[in-house]
Design an enzyme around this catalytic site. Sequence first.
Site, short mmCIF file in Angstrom:
data_model
loop_
_atom_site.label_atom_id
_atom_site.label_comp_id
_atom_site.label_asym_id
_atom_site.label_seq_id
_atom_site.Cartn_x
_atom_site.Cartn_y
_atom_site.Cartn_z
N GLY A 12 -19.29 -19.98 15.94
CA GLY A 12 -20.44 -20.41 15.15
C GLY A 12 -21.08 -19.33 14.30
O GLY A 12 -22.29 -19.36 14.07
N ILE A 92 -10.18 -33.37 13.05
CA ILE A 92 -9.85 -34.26 11.93
C ILE A 92 -10.73 -35.49 12.09
O ILE A 92 -10.82 -36.06 13.18
CB ILE A 92 -8.35 -34.63 11.95
CG1 ILE A 92 -7.54 -33.37 11.61
CG2 ILE A 92 -8.06 -35.75 10.96
CD1 ILE A 92 -6.05 -33.55 11.72
N HIS A 109 -14.10 -24.08 4.25
CA HIS A 109 -12.67 -23.94 4.55
C HIS A 109 -12.23 -22.54 4.10
O HIS A 109 -12.52 -22.14 2.97
CB HIS A 109 -11.87 -25.02 3.82
CG HIS A 109 -10.41 -24.94 4.11
ND1 HIS A 109 -9.86 -25.41 5.28
CD2 HIS A 109 -9.38 -24.43 3.40
CE1 HIS A 109 -8.56 -25.19 5.27
NE2 HIS A 109 -8.23 -24.60 4.13
N ASP A 145 -9.58 -31.48 3.95
CA ASP A 145 -9.78 -30.29 3.12
C ASP A 145 -9.70 -30.59 1.62
O ASP A 145 -9.27 -29.75 0.82
CB ASP A 145 -8.79 -29.18 3.51
CG ASP A 145 -9.01 -28.70 4.93
OD1 ASP A 145 -10.16 -28.75 5.39
OD2 ASP A 145 -8.04 -28.28 5.58
N GLN A 173 -17.62 -13.20 3.22
CA GLN A 173 -18.00 -13.97 2.03
C GLN A 173 -18.45 -15.39 2.40
O GLN A 173 -19.33 -15.95 1.75
CB GLN A 173 -16.83 -14.03 1.05
CG GLN A 173 -16.40 -12.69 0.52
CD GLN A 173 -17.54 -11.97 -0.19
OE1 GLN A 173 -18.25 -12.56 -1.00
NE2 GLN A 173 -17.73 -10.70 0.12
C1 GRF Z 1 -14.37 -20.05 9.57
O1 GRF Z 1 -13.40 -19.22 9.02
C2 GRF Z 1 -14.45 -21.35 8.82
O2 GRF Z 1 -14.20 -21.21 7.46
C3 GRF Z 1 -13.36 -22.15 9.45
O3 GRF Z 1 -13.36 -21.81 10.81
C4 GRF Z 1 -13.98 -20.53 10.96
C5 GRF Z 1 -15.15 -20.73 11.85
O4 GRF Z 1 -15.79 -19.54 12.18
N1 GRF Z 1 -13.55 -23.56 9.17
P1 GRF Z 1 -17.26 -19.60 12.81
O5 GRF Z 1 -17.20 -20.50 14.04
O6 GRF Z 1 -18.20 -20.10 11.78
O7 GRF Z 1 -17.54 -18.18 13.21
#
Ligand code: GRF
Length: 201
Positions: A12, A92, A109, A145, A173
């Site tokens: 998270g 999904i 994503h 996606d 980023q």
């Molecule tokens: C991130 O890279 C996000 O883009 C992808 O899964 C990862 C989650 O990381 N969907 P976090 O749980 O927010 O640290």
Amino acid sequence: MKKIVILISGRGSNMQAVVEACVNQKWPAQIAAVISNKTDASGLEYAVSKGIQTAVVVSKEFSQREAFDAALQQKIDEFSPDIIVLAGFMRILTPAFVNHYAGRMLNIHPSLLPSFVGLATHRQALDAGVKLHGATVHFVTAELDHGPIVAQTAVPVHNDDTENSLAQRVLEQEHIIYPRAVRQFVEGKISIVGNIVKIND
Ligand code: GRF
């Protein structure tokens, strides 16, 4: 005040970035709840430490995708959210669920969509030999996606990158563009025209 519900499955860090920005930048919004599909999602601890309401709808207790999504939807709607923020929510989603939140559910994503949908995006980028990789914030539609793009950020791919080093560069980023996009949404600056997002910042 707009109500934000954030869905997570794991650590998270994007959820944390959104929570911090919401509080520190005094958005016209509140985090109504953080909901996980896994009891052991470590991000839940952070949410609790900030006094945010949390809930868990355990996906592995459901054999049917539709039944899980219906239970999740019921839980989410208890908080009457204006926006649903998927932050590393590794599921999904069924069309019925997605359509219920049409135009108010965002995802981040870790690739420059439409390249590299699905999982292992950093591996996919390294294998493809792209010189730029990145992340995309988009509205969620029934197609995985896909959906109207709100924001993107690009990072260079270095010769000696591993999946981990590239993921780390992208994640930094993500923590910038995701809170910014959610803020634009709660401030009413985002509109969707067909498949195109317009931002009046
Ligand atoms: C991130 O890279 C996000 O883009 C992808 O899964 C990862 C989650 O990381 N969907 P976090 O749980 O927010 O640290």
